[in-house]
Write a protein that holds these residues in place. Structure first.
Motif, PDB file in Angstrom:
ATOM      1  N   PHE A 195     -24.799  45.824  78.714  1.00 19.09           N
ATOM      2  CA  PHE A 195     -23.723  45.301  77.878  1.00 19.09           C
ATOM      3  C   PHE A 195     -24.284  44.123  77.094  1.00 19.09           C
ATOM      4  CE2 PHE A 195     -20.268  42.579  76.674  1.00 19.09           C
ATOM      5  CZ  PHE A 195     -19.324  43.485  76.196  1.00 19.09           C
ATOM      6  N   PRO A 196     -24.048  44.073  75.803  1.00 19.05           N
ATOM      7  CA  PRO A 196     -23.106  44.873  75.013  1.00 19.05           C
ATOM      8  C   PRO A 196     -23.689  46.121  74.349  1.00 19.05           C
ATOM      9  CG  PRO A 196     -23.930  43.064  73.690  1.00 19.05           C
ATOM     10  CD  PRO A 196     -24.568  42.906  75.041  1.00 19.05           C
ATOM     11  N   PHE A 197     -24.994  46.387  74.543  1.00 22.98           N
ATOM     12  CA  PHE A 197     -25.629  47.408  73.714  1.00 22.98           C
ATOM     13  C   PHE A 197     -25.704  48.795  74.366  1.00 22.98           C
ATOM     14  CE2 PHE A 197     -27.537  43.378  71.962  1.00 22.98           C
ATOM     15  CZ  PHE A 197     -26.689  43.349  70.879  1.00 22.98           C
ATOM     16  N   ARG A 198     -25.352  48.952  75.611  1.00 23.44           N
ATOM     17  CA  ARG A 198     -24.961  50.211  76.254  1.00 23.44           C
ATOM     18  C   ARG A 198     -25.971  51.359  76.137  1.00 23.44           C
ATOM     19  NH1 ARG A 198     -19.788  49.764  78.007  1.00 23.44           N
ATOM     20  NH2 ARG A 198     -18.458  48.195  77.048  1.00 23.44           N
ATOM     21  N   TYR A 199     -27.124  51.130  76.733  1.00 21.77           N
ATOM     22  CA  TYR A 199     -28.058  52.236  76.909  1.00 21.77           C
ATOM     23  C   TYR A 199     -28.211  52.596  78.383  1.00 21.77           C
ATOM     24  CZ  TYR A 199     -29.126  52.276  72.020  1.00 21.77           C
ATOM     25  OH  TYR A 199     -28.996  52.414  70.659  1.00 21.77           O
ATOM     26  N   TYR A 200     -27.581  51.797  79.250  1.00 21.19           N
ATOM     27  CA  TYR A 200     -27.563  52.064  80.689  1.00 21.19           C
ATOM     28  C   TYR A 200     -26.167  51.789  81.210  1.00 21.19           C
ATOM     29  CZ  TYR A 200     -32.661  51.946  80.368  1.00 21.19           C
ATOM     30  OH  TYR A 200     -33.963  52.194  80.024  1.00 21.19           O
ATOM     31  N   GLY A 201     -25.801  52.480  82.275  1.00 22.52           N
ATOM     32  CA  GLY A 201     -24.505  52.279  82.896  1.00 22.52           C
ATOM     33  C   GLY A 201     -23.914  53.596  83.355  1.00 22.52           C
ATOM     34  N   ILE A 202     -22.644  53.580  83.718  1.00 20.64           N
ATOM     35  CA  ILE A 202     -21.953  54.786  84.159  1.00 20.64           C
ATOM     36  C   ILE A 202     -21.955  55.811  83.018  1.00 20.64           C
ATOM     37  CG2 ILE A 202     -19.781  55.738  84.992  1.00 20.64           C
ATOM     38  CD1 ILE A 202     -21.110  53.891  86.971  1.00 20.64           C
ATOM     39  N   GLY A 203     -22.425  57.005  83.318  1.00 13.97           N
ATOM     40  CA  GLY A 203     -22.462  58.058  82.313  1.00 13.97           C
ATOM     41  C   GLY A 203     -23.726  58.082  81.480  1.00 13.97           C
ATOM     42  N   TYR A 204     -24.649  57.148  81.740  1.00 14.82           N
ATOM     43  CA  TYR A 204     -25.914  57.094  81.008  1.00 14.82           C
ATOM     44  C   TYR A 204     -27.070  57.387  81.965  1.00 14.82           C
ATOM     45  CZ  TYR A 204     -23.286  54.789  77.278  1.00 14.82           C
ATOM     46  OH  TYR A 204     -22.370  54.491  76.291  1.00 14.82           O
ATOM     47  N   ILE A 238     -12.968  41.480  79.140  1.00 12.86           N
ATOM     48  CA  ILE A 238     -13.966  42.548  79.030  1.00 12.86           C
ATOM     49  C   ILE A 238     -14.177  43.210  80.377  1.00 12.86           C
ATOM     50  CG2 ILE A 238     -16.360  43.106  78.479  1.00 12.86           C
ATOM     51  CD1 ILE A 238     -16.355  40.639  76.617  1.00 12.86           C
ATOM     52  N   GLN A 239     -14.363  42.398  81.408  1.00 13.70           N
ATOM     53  CA  GLN A 239     -14.592  42.955  82.742  1.00 13.70           C
ATOM     54  C   GLN A 239     -13.429  43.833  83.187  1.00 13.70           C
ATOM     55  OE1 GLN A 239     -15.186  40.151  85.969  1.00 13.70           O
ATOM     56  NE2 GLN A 239     -14.836  41.747  87.492  1.00 13.70           N
ATOM     57  N   LEU A 240     -12.212  43.341  83.009  1.00 11.45           N
ATOM     58  CA  LEU A 240     -11.034  44.102  83.420  1.00 11.45           C
ATOM     59  C   LEU A 240     -10.980  45.453  82.710  1.00 11.45           C
ATOM     60  CD1 LEU A 240      -8.376  44.153  85.023  1.00 11.45           C
ATOM     61  CD2 LEU A 240      -7.286  42.986  83.098  1.00 11.45           C
ATOM     62  N   GLN A 241     -11.248  45.461  81.418  1.00  9.76           N
ATOM     63  CA  GLN A 241     -11.237  46.718  80.665  1.00  9.76           C
ATOM     64  C   GLN A 241     -12.326  47.666  81.145  1.00  9.76           C
ATOM     65  OE1 GLN A 241     -11.653  45.432  76.608  1.00  9.76           O
ATOM     66  NE2 GLN A 241      -9.489  44.944  76.365  1.00  9.76           N
ATOM     67  N   GLU A 242     -13.528  47.129  81.426  1.00  4.66           N
ATOM     68  CA  GLU A 242     -14.632  47.981  81.876  1.00  4.66           C
ATOM     69  C   GLU A 242     -14.372  48.542  83.266  1.00  4.66           C
ATOM     70  OE1 GLU A 242     -17.216  48.919  79.957  1.00  4.66           O
ATOM     71  OE2 GLU A 242     -16.210  47.807  78.372  1.00  4.66           O
ATOM     72  N   MET A 243     -13.641  47.829  84.086  1.00  5.22           N
ATOM     73  CA  MET A 243     -13.257  48.349  85.399  1.00  5.22           C
ATOM     74  C   MET A 243     -12.313  49.537  85.262  1.00  5.22           C
ATOM     75  SD  MET A 243     -12.634  44.727  87.377  1.00  5.22           S
ATOM     76  CE  MET A 243     -12.150  45.442  88.955  1.00  5.22           C
ATOM     77  N   LEU A 244     -11.471  49.498  84.229  1.00  4.48           N
ATOM     78  CA  LEU A 244     -10.440  50.517  84.051  1.00  4.48           C
ATOM     79  C   LEU A 244     -10.919  51.718  83.242  1.00  4.48           C
ATOM     80  CD1 LEU A 244      -7.453  48.141  83.260  1.00  4.48           C
ATOM     81  CD2 LEU A 244      -7.731  49.528  85.329  1.00  4.48           C
ATOM     82  N   MET A 245     -11.748  51.478  82.234  1.00  6.25           N
ATOM     83  CA  MET A 245     -12.143  52.577  81.354  1.00  6.25           C
ATOM     84  C   MET A 245     -13.462  52.260  80.663  1.00  6.25           C
ATOM     85  SD  MET A 245     -10.080  54.222  78.100  1.00  6.25           S
ATOM     86  CE  MET A 245     -10.690  53.018  76.909  1.00  6.25           C
ATOM     87  N   GLN A 246     -14.359  53.221  80.693  1.00  9.42           N
ATOM     88  CA  GLN A 246     -15.609  53.139  79.951  1.00  9.42           C
ATOM     89  C   GLN A 246     -15.794  54.438  79.178  1.00  9.42           C
ATOM     90  OE1 GLN A 246     -18.971  51.854  82.411  1.00  9.42           O
ATOM     91  NE2 GLN A 246     -17.570  50.705  83.746  1.00  9.42           N
ATOM     92  N   THR A 247     -16.653  54.395  78.182  1.00 10.72           N
ATOM     93  CA  THR A 247     -16.919  55.601  77.402  1.00 10.72           C
ATOM     94  C   THR A 247     -18.418  55.838  77.330  1.00 10.72           C
ATOM     95  OG1 THR A 247     -16.947  54.393  75.301  1.00 10.72           O
ATOM     96  CG2 THR A 247     -14.836  55.302  76.025  1.00 10.72           C
ATOM     97  N   SER A 248     -18.783  57.093  77.256  1.00 14.15           N
ATOM     98  CA  SER A 248     -20.179  57.489  77.091  1.00 14.15           C
ATOM     99  C   SER A 248     -20.187  58.715  76.189  1.00 14.15           C
ATOM    100  CB  SER A 248     -20.818  57.815  78.448  1.00 14.15           C
ATOM    101  OG  SER A 248     -22.134  58.283  78.277  1.00 14.15           O
ATOM    102  N   GLY A 249     -20.640  58.538  74.943  1.00 19.56           N
ATOM    103  CA  GLY A 249     -20.528  59.626  73.980  1.00 19.56           C
ATOM    104  C   GLY A 249     -19.067  59.948  73.751  1.00 19.56           C
ATOM    105  N   ASP A 250     -18.696  61.214  73.880  1.00 21.69           N
ATOM    106  CA  ASP A 250     -17.300  61.621  73.722  1.00 21.69           C
ATOM    107  C   ASP A 250     -16.503  61.481  75.012  1.00 21.69           C
ATOM    108  OD1 ASP A 250     -17.636  62.305  71.040  1.00 21.69           O
ATOM    109  OD2 ASP A 250     -18.282  64.346  71.530  1.00 21.69           O
TER     110      ASP A 250
END
Length: 430
Positions: free
Chosen positions: A234-243, A354-366
């Motif tokens: 974070f914030p550039f999202r090349y690693y994480g859930i779904g990656y 930001i943390q609260l939102q990431e706990m609830l929902m993340q996106t990876s591609g579509d």
């Protein structure tokens, strides 16, 4: 924010959550601030470096210039900020994300992002040519040197924060509709992306981790606070859930730091809770969230029983309590963090959002990943925006998703539920 100036990387925490909350009108106040100051950045780069492109100083004033004076070569005076231009990339990425989320008209924002790429391409080709006699390294990669790994690492080569930011901007531009960029702009972005080196890694504390940079000259051990090696999460999202390579990113958080007491506190702009949420580390994320929103009355994450490294974080909280004659703010949501980033500490609240939102929902591609770091025992009712003009409304109660509404409904096939009970007989509305 201080009198008449903005600290770039800290103010980003106030604006990132506005994408998922759907407050684009508020977000555009910040985006327009950077857009309107592009001419001064272009003139600055041309005057000092003979470069056609632009970057924004970390300590940007209301005119778009550096607050702490400039060296004769045009760079910022403090060594820790000399080549620190990452926060401008974050705002440029938010500009591109307004199209991803709302398909908004971003024609005025495109030059901000493209000129950042042009700057890095021209400036660092010139730097490497002076040093080695070649514009690129032997593998044909751009060499980002000299650089700064945020405020911690100076004299850095290919630092992870700037490198992942450049990747995100070039990929974001190339993902725009064909008509958004000219063919020349698209060709440049593609060529620039292909010349970027891979993100650096290292073996640290017995584990393979992402590295703050490929090399560096100095590390600010006296005030080592930031974790540039986790900016690809974070914030550039090349690693994480779904990656890919989630374990590498988790190892970076768990083992890849230098000083937990200074780099992993919970208050102000500190991103520990954001990183743990993006990495799906639910138990630790819970601790960060409680500490964040119940500040200053909740123990820091880890607690004294977790050992000296974790317990050291509590010292920040104890210092707040034990400071003589410290006047507590009248309003709790001012999130007073002493003089760390002034008060009201909007960074504290922004990072918590930001943390609260990431706990609830993340996106990876579509894909839209629900509840990726949400404690099973906590009930929640939320409504968040996702890319593709999508709104997700969810009620999670007693360990199950009770209702789930996705607008438009065609996006419901992109929903992924992570480890939470959900059945087709759960109530769902169109």
């Amino acid at each position: 924010m201080g009198p008449g100036w903005i600290y770039g990387s800290k103010s980003t925490s106030v604006y990132w959550p506005l994408l998922k909350s759907g407050d684009e009108d508020l977000l555009r106040v910040a985006l327009d601030f950077y857009t309107h100051r592009l001419p001064i950045e272009l003139a600055w780069a041309n005057h000092f470096w003979d470069v056609e492109g632009a970057v924004y100083p970390e300590d940007i004033d209301v005119f778009g210039m550096t607050v702490r004076l400039a060296r004769k070569d045009g760079t910022c005076t403090p060594e820790c900020l000399q080549y620190h231009w990452t926060s401008g990339m974050e705002f440029a990425l938010m500009m591109l994300d307004t199209w991803r989320y709302k398909t908004s008209d971003i024609k005025d924002y495109i030059p901000v992002a493209t000129n950042m790429l042009h700057f890095y391409d021209q400036f660092y080709r010139k730097q490497n040519l002076k040093t080695t006699g070649s514009e690129l390294d032997p593998e044909g990669h751009l060499v980002i040197y000299p650089g700064n790994g945020l405020e911690v690492y100076s004299g850095a080569k290919n630092d992870a924060a700037a490198l992942s930011g450049l990747m995100a901007l070039s990929d974001g531009l190339l993902a725009l509709p064909e008509e958004t960029l000219t063919s020349a702009e698209r060709d440049f972005c593609r060529d620039f992306r292909n010349h970027l080196p891979p993100l650096p890694s290292r073996t640290w504390n017995g584990h393979l981790c992402l590295s703050p940079a490929e090399t560096w000259a100095k590390e600010r051990l006296d005030s080592n606070m930031e974790l540039p090696q986790l900016y690809p999460v974070f914030p550039f999202r090349y690693y994480g859930i779904g990656y890919p390579d989630l374990e590498l990113a988790r190892n970076t958080w768990l083992y890849g730091f230098t000083d937990a007491a200074k780099q992993k506190p919970y208050f102000c702009w500190y991103q520990g809770g954001i990183f743990t949420a993006c990495l799906g580390l639910t138990d630790e994320t819970r601790e960060y969230l409680l500490a964040k929103f119940l500040h200053p009355s909740w123990p820091a994450p880890g607690g004294k029983e977790a050992g000296k490294e974790q317990a050291a974080r509590s010292l920040w909280k104890l210092h707040w309590i034990d400071t003589p004659n410290w006047e507590v703010p009248r309003f709790p949501a001012f999130w007073d963090c002493m003089d760390f980033d002034q008060r009201p500490d909007m960074d504290h609240g922004g990072a918590g959002m930001i943390q609260l939102q990431e706990m609830l929902m993340q996106t990876s591609g579509d894909k839209i990943i629900l509840l990726p770091a949400w404690p099973e025992e906590w009930d929640v009712d939320f409504k968040l925006h996702a890319p593709g003009n999508t709104i997700v409304e969810c009620v999670y109660k007693n360990g199950k998703i009770q209702t789930l509404k996705v607008t438009p409904e065609t996006r419901k096939s992109d929903i992924i539920i992570t480890g939470k009970d959900y059945s087709s007989d759960s109530k769902s509305t169109k």
